[in-house]
Scaffold this active site. Structure first.
Site, mmCIF file in Angstrom:
data_model
loop_
_atom_site.group_PDB
_atom_site.id
_atom_site.type_symbol
_atom_site.label_atom_id
_atom_site.label_comp_id
_atom_site.label_asym_id
_atom_site.label_seq_id
_atom_site.Cartn_x
_atom_site.Cartn_y
_atom_site.Cartn_z
ATOM 1 N N CYS A 2 0.781 -1.114 -0.108
ATOM 2 C CA CYS A 2 -0.231 -0.027 0.156
ATOM 3 C C CYS A 2 0.740 1.224 0.183
ATOM 4 O O CYS A 2 2.146 1.206 0.235
ATOM 5 C CB CYS A 2 -0.859 0.013 1.298
ATOM 6 N N ARG A 28 1.616 1.575 -6.053
ATOM 7 C CA ARG A 28 1.707 0.745 -4.698
ATOM 8 C C ARG A 28 0.429 -0.235 -4.580
ATOM 9 O O ARG A 28 0.424 -0.920 -3.588
ATOM 10 C CB ARG A 28 2.231 1.362 -3.533
ATOM 11 N N TRP A 71 -3.606 -1.741 -1.526
ATOM 12 C CA TRP A 71 -3.741 -3.036 -2.245
ATOM 13 C C TRP A 71 -4.433 -4.039 -1.121
ATOM 14 O O TRP A 71 -3.714 -4.214 -0.140
ATOM 15 C CB TRP A 71 -2.343 -3.423 -2.663
ATOM 16 N N ASN A 97 0.439 -0.550 6.408
ATOM 17 C CA ASN A 97 1.078 -1.256 5.195
ATOM 18 C C ASN A 97 1.822 -2.426 5.782
ATOM 19 O O ASN A 97 2.286 -2.339 6.858
ATOM 20 C CB ASN A 97 2.052 -0.452 4.283
ATOM 21 N N GLY A 98 1.215 -3.761 5.255
ATOM 22 C CA GLY A 98 1.478 -5.114 5.877
ATOM 23 C C GLY A 98 0.729 -6.043 6.271
ATOM 24 O O GLY A 98 -0.655 -5.803 5.772
ATOM 25 N N GLU A 471 10.786 -13.550 -19.049
ATOM 26 C CA GLU A 471 10.375 -12.262 -19.163
ATOM 27 C C GLU A 471 9.290 -11.466 -19.983
ATOM 28 O O GLU A 471 8.346 -10.693 -19.486
ATOM 29 C CB GLU A 471 11.675 -11.297 -19.044
ATOM 30 N N LYS A 475 5.671 -9.820 -19.062
ATOM 31 C CA LYS A 475 5.388 -8.488 -19.273
ATOM 32 C C LYS A 475 4.014 -8.347 -20.103
ATOM 33 O O LYS A 475 3.095 -7.644 -19.859
ATOM 34 C CB LYS A 475 6.311 -8.033 -20.304
ATOM 35 N N GLU A 478 0.983 -9.472 -17.308
ATOM 36 C CA GLU A 478 0.820 -8.450 -16.601
ATOM 37 C C GLU A 478 -0.027 -7.480 -16.991
ATOM 38 O O GLU A 478 -0.964 -6.823 -16.059
ATOM 39 C CB GLU A 478 2.337 -7.847 -16.272
ATOM 40 N N HIS A 494 8.378 -32.139 -25.387
ATOM 41 C CA HIS A 494 8.247 -32.716 -23.927
ATOM 42 C C HIS A 494 6.665 -32.226 -23.456
ATOM 43 O O HIS A 494 6.363 -32.221 -21.970
ATOM 44 C CB HIS A 494 9.277 -32.447 -22.933
ATOM 45 N N LYS A 588 3.222 -2.130 -7.359
ATOM 46 C CA LYS A 588 4.520 -2.126 -7.975
ATOM 47 C C LYS A 588 5.533 -2.824 -6.890
ATOM 48 O O LYS A 588 6.592 -3.572 -7.062
ATOM 49 C CB LYS A 588 5.034 -0.612 -7.806
#
Length: 593
Positions: A2, A28, A71, A97-98, A471, A475, A478, A494, A588
């Site tokens: 947050c 955030r 968040w 936050n936490g 990666e 991207k 997301e 496979h 983030k």
């Protein structure tokens, strides 16, 4: 995860100031937001579900206030669950936050004592615990600070808590794990989850250490040790970031702005990070076992590093995802070196196992991090600041290629060829700049037009390009919510090739190295099953249905190859109507487990 922003100082439009700070921190968390200010009548509070956007607040002038952008962890996205939270009396407001791991036990105790809790959050228990601790206290600022100290010691988990007391007119804060930064302004004191939000007001800051708490009044700031209550010192630093770096400028979104910043960042790294690369190489040479760890994009950079050190310096590096590293610590010794990669320096899944490894195994820790004064920066024995500037988009772009550049130079330094590594990073910067010109951007936009409505996208690479595929997939998924998966090219037969249908977009990374022939052979097999083959390569191949040309930069190919995928993710996002800077369900900085 947050965002927290607060102010103590002169009488002014504190609510508007705090809201502006929250807008800078919204990456955030953007499930809900809220602002509280202290007035003569008590605490004036407003909160709302959803992104802040162009929201305004109309609240009385004040000298004291704070806000929060959320968040969600405990409780759904509702007005009641939005922060700040009040106690039963309305005297105290709290933001957090936490995760408070023992909140159910604390909540049940408070309910048995007659408290009325309106939300489903773990945060609200703090307000009511403070209410209990301040009964009969009066308007004593030091007493309120001591009340928070007693409350904070009851909380289990890694948390940052801030509280306002309308009776004494003070703000208090305490932290263990989640970030808080104090800013010293000419007109007052600022506090934030992220130093970048302080740039419009000051560059003089102090990063609050774990186990510290603050009492902030109009007259000054005092720090204390949470466990003992003894006075604690604050180390003041000067931020080198500029306000312009944290602003959009002429760009429509932070994602495309930060993609375009990469050439200059890479050139800066080549010119300034040689000494750090040499020191890091010496630490690796002296260690008995080196480990790279990171999460998300940082994990993909760490995996790339494993390949780079093998091929350039013939040096073995162990790689682990940060959240799994705690289960692989049994063989660590005091001679081990753990190199942690993190943009924010606050990633809980990296910090937590590192704390354990340092405490129980005595390992040495090095860090590649982008934020001065962050938890990882302060706990490491040696830290390399990436110098990528504020990264406001949730998607990591410039911090990823910055990590790759530092790792590349370190691998060459370990092999006694640092100048070659520097030159290669400069060549990569030129290659990235070429990709950002209109011609290539047009090709990527045209590709996005062709595939934006597809349900699946698959990506393959070998060797250095395997992590590039991972990666690139990250991207795309997301920011577009398309199912994208990256695979090692040799794994197709496979099981993976069963997923290919007529017209399935398949992105193939084919640099001019020893993997090229094998990866093109795999691409041919995908094409034979109906795959639409998109090649990212210095050379066109007959197997490609669509080709995005990139510079041939040898061992630096992962740097250059990252950019077409970043651009494609952005263009797909625009075409699909998603928010390129604030994807759903993401934040983030991951500061909670």
């Amino acid at each position: 995860m947050c965002g927290i922003f607060g102010y103590v100082g002169k009488d002014r439009d504190v609510a508007g100031l705090v809201l502006d700070g929250l807008k800078r921190l919204e990456y955030r968390g953007y499930d809900s937001w809220g602002v509280a200010v202290v007035t003569d009548e008590g605490i004036n509070l407003t909160k709302q579900v959803g992104k802040i956007g162009d929201a305004q607040v109309n609240m009385p002038d004040s000298f004291l206030g704070f806000g929060h952008t959320r968040w969600a962890t405990h409780g759904g996205v509702t007005d009641y669950n939005a922060h700040p939270h009040l106690d039963c009396t309305g005297r105290i407001a709290v933001i957090h936050n936490g995760i408070i791991e023992n909140f159910s036990e604390l909540r049940n105790k408070l309910l048995s004592q007659g408290h009325k809790l309106r939300s489903e959050t773990d945060t609200e228990v703090v307000a009511h615990l403070l209410e209990e601790e301040t009964k009969g206290l009066g308007s004593d600022p030091a007493g309120f600070a001591d009340a928070l100290r007693r409350v904070f010691m009851q909380l289990e988990g890694m948390n940052a808590v801030m509280a306002l007391d309308s009776s004494s007119g003070v703000m208090v804060a305490a932290k263990n794990g989640s970030p808080l930064v104090l800013g010293y302004g000419e007109d007052g004191y600022y506090i934030s989850s992220d130093a970048s939000a302080l740039l419009p007001h000051t560059r003089k800051v102090a990063f609050i250490a774990d186990g510290q708490m603050l009492l902030i009044t109009r007259e000054g700031v005092s720090a204390r040790d949470i466990q003992t209550g003894d006075p604690a010192s604050l180390e003041v630093s000067q931020l080198e970031w500029s306000l312009e770096q944290a602003e959009l400028g002429d760009y429509p979104h932070y994602l495309i702005k930060e993609i375009h910043e990469q050439p200059s960042i890479l050139r800066s790294i080549a010119m300034t990070q040689g000494e750090n690369a040499t020191t890091l190489a010496e630490m690796m040479r002296a260690s008995y076992g080196t480990f790279f760890i990171g999460c998300g994009t940082a994990a993909n950079a760490a995996l790339t590093g494993q390949y780079l050190f093998s091929r350039i310096a013939r040096f073995h590096v162990n790689f682990a995802v940060g959240s799994e590293f705690g289960y692989l610590e049994h063989f660590l010794t005091p001679q081990s070196l753990v190199i942690a990669l993190s943009q924010s320096g606050e990633t809980i899944d990296v910090i937590e196992p590192l704390i354990k490894a340092k405490k129980e195994k005595g390992v040495q820790v090095a860090a590649l991090v982008n934020v001065l004064g962050s938890t990882l920066y302060r706990m490491a024995d040696f830290s390399v600041l990436l110098g990528a500037g504020p990264e406001k988009c949730v998607l990591a772009t410039k911090s990823y290629t910055a990590k790759l550049a530092v790792l590349l130079m370190t691998a060459y330094a370990l092999d006694g060829r640092l100048d070659e590594g520097k030159e290669l990073v400069l060549r990569a910067a030129d290659g990235v700049e070429e990709l950002l010109r209109d011609g290539i951007r047009d090709k990527v936009e045209a590709l996005a037009e062709r595939i934006y409505d597809r349900e699946h996208i698959f990506l393959i690479g070998r060797g250095l390009s395997y992590s590039s595929a991972l990666e690139a997939a990250l991207k795309i998924k997301e920011v577009t919510y398309i199912h994208a998966e990256g695979f090692a090219g040799g794994e197709l037969k496979h099981g993976v090739i069963a997923l290919i249908e007529q017209g399935t977009p398949c992105i193939v990374f084919a640099p001019s190295d020893e993997t090229q022939a094998a990866i093109l052979s795999g691409a041919q097999e995908l094409k034979a099953r109906g795959g639409f083959i998109i090649g990212i390569s210095p050379k066109c191949s007959d197997v490609f249905d669509y080709w995005i040309p990139v510079a041939d930069v040898g061992d630096a190919s992962p740097i250059v190859n990252a950019v077409p995928a970043q651009l494609l993710a952005y263009c797909l996002s625009i075409k699909r109507g998603t928010d390129p800077d604030k994807p759903r369900n993401l934040a983030k900085s991951v500061t909670v487990k």
